[in-house]
Design a protein around this motif. Sequence first.
Motif, PDB file in Angstrom:
ATOM      1  N   MET A 181     -22.282  -3.593  -0.802  1.00 46.89           N
ATOM      2  CA  MET A 181     -21.754  -4.652  -1.664  1.00 46.89           C
ATOM      3  C   MET A 181     -21.098  -4.051  -2.909  1.00 46.89           C
ATOM      4  O   MET A 181     -20.003  -4.444  -3.312  1.00 46.89           O
ATOM      5  N   LEU A 182     -21.767  -3.068  -3.497  1.00 46.74           N
ATOM      6  CA  LEU A 182     -21.245  -2.459  -4.727  1.00 46.74           C
ATOM      7  C   LEU A 182     -19.915  -1.747  -4.493  1.00 46.74           C
ATOM      8  O   LEU A 182     -19.119  -1.596  -5.425  1.00 46.74           O
ATOM      9  N   SER A 183     -19.663  -1.350  -3.238  1.00 43.94           N
ATOM     10  CA  SER A 183     -18.392  -0.681  -2.946  1.00 43.94           C
ATOM     11  C   SER A 183     -17.217  -1.639  -3.086  1.00 43.94           C
ATOM     12  O   SER A 183     -16.069  -1.224  -3.125  1.00 43.94           O
ATOM     13  N   GLY A 184     -17.510  -2.932  -3.175  1.00 47.70           N
ATOM     14  CA  GLY A 184     -16.434  -3.914  -3.323  1.00 47.70           C
ATOM     15  C   GLY A 184     -15.855  -3.976  -4.717  1.00 47.70           C
ATOM     16  O   GLY A 184     -14.826  -4.618  -4.942  1.00 47.70           O
ATOM     17  N   ALA A 185     -16.509  -3.347  -5.672  1.00 45.18           N
ATOM     18  CA  ALA A 185     -15.999  -3.324  -7.045  1.00 45.18           C
ATOM     19  C   ALA A 185     -16.084  -1.897  -7.553  1.00 45.18           C
ATOM     20  O   ALA A 185     -16.757  -1.062  -6.964  1.00 45.18           O
ATOM     21  N   THR A 186     -15.385  -1.619  -8.649  1.00 38.17           N
ATOM     22  CA  THR A 186     -15.364  -0.244  -9.145  1.00 38.17           C
ATOM     23  C   THR A 186     -16.320  -0.050 -10.315  1.00 38.17           C
ATOM     24  O   THR A 186     -16.363   1.005 -10.905  1.00 38.17           O
ATOM     25  N   ARG A 187     -17.100  -1.080 -10.618  1.00 35.79           N
ATOM     26  CA  ARG A 187     -17.914  -1.005 -11.833  1.00 35.79           C
ATOM     27  C   ARG A 187     -19.261  -0.355 -11.553  1.00 35.79           C
ATOM     28  O   ARG A 187     -19.788  -0.425 -10.447  1.00 35.79           O
ATOM     29  N   SER A 188     -19.804   0.277 -12.584  1.00 37.54           N
ATOM     30  CA  SER A 188     -21.066   0.996 -12.434  1.00 37.54           C
ATOM     31  C   SER A 188     -22.216   0.007 -12.255  1.00 37.54           C
ATOM     32  O   SER A 188     -22.287  -0.999 -12.965  1.00 37.54           O
ATOM     33  N   PRO A 189     -23.136   0.311 -11.316  1.00 33.33           N
ATOM     34  CA  PRO A 189     -24.239  -0.625 -11.050  1.00 33.33           C
ATOM     35  C   PRO A 189     -25.087  -0.927 -12.281  1.00 33.33           C
ATOM     36  O   PRO A 189     -25.680  -1.994 -12.366  1.00 33.33           O
ATOM     37  N   CYS A 203     -28.273  -8.815 -17.454  1.00 36.79           N
ATOM     38  CA  CYS A 203     -28.077  -8.727 -15.997  1.00 36.79           C
ATOM     39  C   CYS A 203     -27.115  -7.601 -15.679  1.00 36.79           C
ATOM     40  O   CYS A 203     -26.022  -7.536 -16.224  1.00 36.79           O
ATOM     41  N   THR A 204     -27.538  -6.713 -14.776  1.00 35.63           N
ATOM     42  CA  THR A 204     -26.672  -5.603 -14.380  1.00 35.63           C
ATOM     43  C   THR A 204     -25.793  -6.017 -13.204  1.00 35.63           C
ATOM     44  O   THR A 204     -26.090  -6.987 -12.500  1.00 35.63           O
ATOM     45  N   ILE A 205     -24.745  -5.228 -12.995  1.00 37.21           N
ATOM     46  CA  ILE A 205     -23.888  -5.406 -11.824  1.00 37.21           C
ATOM     47  C   ILE A 205     -24.752  -5.308 -10.560  1.00 37.21           C
ATOM     48  O   ILE A 205     -24.548  -6.015  -9.582  1.00 37.21           O
ATOM     49  N   GLU A 206     -25.730  -4.398 -10.585  1.00 40.25           N
ATOM     50  CA  GLU A 206     -26.619  -4.217  -9.431  1.00 40.25           C
ATOM     51  C   GLU A 206     -27.357  -5.516  -9.088  1.00 40.25           C
ATOM     52  O   GLU A 206     -27.436  -5.898  -7.911  1.00 40.25           O
ATOM     53  N   LYS A 207     -27.873  -6.198 -10.087  1.00 44.93           N
ATOM     54  CA  LYS A 207     -28.611  -7.442  -9.808  1.00 44.93           C
ATOM     55  C   LYS A 207     -27.678  -8.502  -9.219  1.00 44.93           C
ATOM     56  O   LYS A 207     -28.078  -9.275  -8.346  1.00 44.93           O
ATOM     57  N   VAL A 208     -26.443  -8.530  -9.719  1.00 46.43           N
ATOM     58  CA  VAL A 208     -25.475  -9.481  -9.160  1.00 46.43           C
ATOM     59  C   VAL A 208     -25.212  -9.127  -7.696  1.00 46.43           C
ATOM     60  O   VAL A 208     -25.179  -9.999  -6.824  1.00 46.43           O
ATOM     61  N   ALA A 209     -25.077  -7.811  -7.427  1.00 38.89           N
ATOM     62  CA  ALA A 209     -24.798  -7.372  -6.057  1.00 38.89           C
ATOM     63  C   ALA A 209     -25.952  -7.738  -5.121  1.00 38.89           C
ATOM     64  O   ALA A 209     -25.732  -8.156  -3.976  1.00 38.89           O
ATOM     65  N   ILE A 210     -27.178  -7.594  -5.593  1.00 33.47           N
ATOM     66  CA  ILE A 210     -28.339  -7.943  -4.762  1.00 33.47           C
ATOM     67  C   ILE A 210     -28.280  -9.434  -4.393  1.00 33.47           C
ATOM     68  O   ILE A 210     -28.460  -9.820  -3.229  1.00 33.47           O
ATOM     69  N   ASN A 211     -28.013 -10.249  -5.385  1.00 33.41           N
ATOM     70  CA  ASN A 211     -27.958 -11.693  -5.125  1.00 33.41           C
ATOM     71  C   ASN A 211     -26.746 -12.061  -4.270  1.00 33.41           C
ATOM     72  O   ASN A 211     -26.799 -13.010  -3.484  1.00 33.41           O
ATOM     73  N   ALA A 212     -25.652 -11.309  -4.436  1.00 37.24           N
ATOM     74  CA  ALA A 212     -24.463 -11.563  -3.609  1.00 37.24           C
ATOM     75  C   ALA A 212     -24.745 -11.221  -2.142  1.00 37.24           C
ATOM     76  O   ALA A 212     -24.293 -11.922  -1.230  1.00 37.24           O
ATOM     77  N   VAL A 213     -25.511 -10.144  -1.916  1.00 40.08           N
ATOM     78  CA  VAL A 213     -25.926  -9.817  -0.541  1.00 40.08           C
ATOM     79  C   VAL A 213     -26.726 -10.980   0.028  1.00 40.08           C
ATOM     80  O   VAL A 213     -26.469 -11.469   1.127  1.00 40.08           O
ATOM     81  N   GLU A 220     -15.871  -7.491  -0.634  1.00 36.92           N
ATOM     82  CA  GLU A 220     -14.617  -7.818  -1.322  1.00 36.92           C
ATOM     83  C   GLU A 220     -14.711  -9.090  -2.152  1.00 36.92           C
ATOM     84  O   GLU A 220     -13.829  -9.383  -2.934  1.00 36.92           O
ATOM     85  N   TYR A 221     -15.777  -9.862  -1.974  1.00 35.21           N
ATOM     86  CA  TYR A 221     -15.955 -11.047  -2.833  1.00 35.21           C
ATOM     87  C   TYR A 221     -16.573 -10.672  -4.180  1.00 35.21           C
ATOM     88  O   TYR A 221     -16.571 -11.482  -5.104  1.00 35.21           O
ATOM     89  N   LEU A 222     -17.152  -9.465  -4.260  1.00 32.87           N
ATOM     90  CA  LEU A 222     -17.966  -9.143  -5.445  1.00 32.87           C
ATOM     91  C   LEU A 222     -17.199  -9.301  -6.765  1.00 32.87           C
ATOM     92  O   LEU A 222     -17.748  -9.857  -7.716  1.00 32.87           O
ATOM     93  N   PRO A 223     -15.928  -8.830  -6.853  1.00 32.20           N
ATOM     94  CA  PRO A 223     -15.235  -9.017  -8.136  1.00 32.20           C
ATOM     95  C   PRO A 223     -15.139 -10.490  -8.548  1.00 32.20           C
ATOM     96  O   PRO A 223     -15.190 -10.814  -9.733  1.00 32.20           O
ATOM     97  N   VAL A 224     -15.017 -11.381  -7.572  1.00 32.38           N
ATOM     98  CA  VAL A 224     -14.935 -12.818  -7.891  1.00 32.38           C
ATOM     99  C   VAL A 224     -16.291 -13.309  -8.381  1.00 32.38           C
ATOM    100  O   VAL A 224     -16.388 -14.059  -9.361  1.00 32.38           O
ATOM    101  N   VAL A 225     -17.344 -12.861  -7.709  1.00 35.59           N
ATOM    102  CA  VAL A 225     -18.696 -13.248  -8.134  1.00 35.59           C
ATOM    103  C   VAL A 225     -18.963 -12.738  -9.553  1.00 35.59           C
ATOM    104  O   VAL A 225     -19.488 -13.466 -10.404  1.00 35.59           O
ATOM    105  N   LEU A 226     -18.572 -11.487  -9.808  1.00 33.71           N
ATOM    106  CA  LEU A 226     -18.807 -10.910 -11.138  1.00 33.71           C
ATOM    107  C   LEU A 226     -18.075 -11.708 -12.213  1.00 33.71           C
ATOM    108  O   LEU A 226     -18.618 -11.981 -13.287  1.00 33.71           O
TER     109      LEU A 226
END
Lengths: 486, 91
Positions: A181-189, A203-213, A220-226
């Motif tokens: 999931m994190l590979s969908g964005a370029t930001r640090s976890p 809230c870290t990018i990592e926590k968002v990624a966990i919930n997005a999973v 590729e949806y991750l930047p929109v979720v962020l």
Amino acid sequence: MDNETMTVIPEAFTGYIAVVKRECDTCRLIEPALQSAAQARELRVYSQDDPAFPPSLQDVIDERALELSYRLNIEIVPTLIQVENGEERARLVGWQREAWRRLTGLPELGAGLPEFSPGCGSKSLEPGMPEKLAFKFGDTLLQARRIEVASQQDEHELMFERGWSDGLPLVPPTEERVLNMLSGATRSPDEIIGIIPPDNVPCTIEKVAINAVMAGCKPEYLPVVLAAVEAACLDEFCMHGVLATTYFSAPIVIVNGPVAAQIGMNWSHNVLGQGNRANSTIGRALQLVIRNVGGGRPGGVDRATLGQPGKIGFCFAEREQDSCWESLAVERGFSPDQSTVTLFAGGGVHPVGDQKSRRPESLTRSLALSLQTVYHRKIYGSTDALLIISPENMRVFREAGWSKARFREALDEALTVDGRDIVAGAGGVAEGMPKKLADKRLTKFRSDGLLIAHAGGGAGMWSAVITGWGRSGAHGSVPVTVAIKS
Amino acid sequence: MPALLDPTSELRPAQREALPRPKSLSGSRVALLDISKPRGDVFLDHLEAKLGEMGVDARRYRKPTFTRVAPVDLKHKIASECDIVIEALAD
């Protein structure tokens, strides 16, 4: 050379490294060159798929674990690397006869072979493999607490029991899936994206990624979720109040710009309904972040009396390609080629059916009749709305040459009424505006309180009104738009 | 099954005990907090009058809006000026 690389190339090593695989035509083709190079030079051959390949070479190194390939970022096989005292000096990919001769200092190398033959993709880059290798060999940056699943335990039931779910099944957030999931964005976890209400937790990018999973998103949806999470954290959106209210409101995510097509969002048939993975999971991911990171749960800080089905997640894209009006995002100051999310604190969907209006004047007044009922027919100025115009309704304005500005002007006029008709007690209804406003003309929405977007399938003379929160504006929630970063 | 990553804030707030209920209001400074929701002031006006009759030192405070948590400054002000808070949720 960093420490990781030194674990695969000894510091004292000087010579050459070749990475190959049997299934690559070029690797098989250049076997004679590898053989002669191995006789003349210190050459270590790493085989990604078969340690018995190439058969004519002794001491081929079994590279099926792909550790060296991962650590040296091998993208193509064959790759030839010149190493001096453990450090990489030069690298060639694919077969380039003259370049190989120069790099090895062997002027006759590959005699009889073609001048050039392209390589194949490294096995370390096969789909899903980079995440697996990062998990196995990389220094993962993931900080989240690990929850062990016992051998007899069903992971889906575990997630329900721990209260992570909105009531629907979740995708188990394993480390591999989260890295993917994190590979969908370029930001640090470990980047803090915002402070999530109601518990006001960083809230870290990592926590968002966990919930997005868990929500079912693709990377590729991750930047929109962020972007949606960032928007929800803006003070003016007032996510705490939107959640805590007894009202129906939830963050509704409206996506504009090129990203909608890139990730396959729906702006057409059943745009506000089910069936599109991006629409369904992006809104859900935002709600899961609020639930799990922010701690906002129904009956807890979420005090909604009735709620509405969109609280599972409510996200859609504007139909921009054949709209005759500027998009919602352009109206809000962004350029058409920017991708954005707009958050609107909205309730449920109220359909507007008008099968007879063929002139813009009539249709505008018709839409205004429905918009007047937002929150309550006798309450004005406190509640925003989102009006979604379908293609068949937009056709009426297009054929009459009405701009969005002209439509807004006519709509405002149709939404302005005499105060005496809507004050408390008027019509035998206690609810209503303060009696002191009886002699005023009152307009339904505050000046920037009506959002208008184009969406829906090509057939059907329907539009939709989505009611805002009863506390819209500076003292409650105002709609927010943010640009989507990569 | 591999381990799952915790999607929550991982906050484990320390167990916080409620303060003991005051035996009497006499000598206490009581904050009456209006959250700016309609008719909360009606309730607090009544309380203020009743407390006044009892000789209790009651003081009025007001949040700018009920839609947001109280500003930190307001919380500090109440904490430093009062012993007891009565909050009117209203409607």
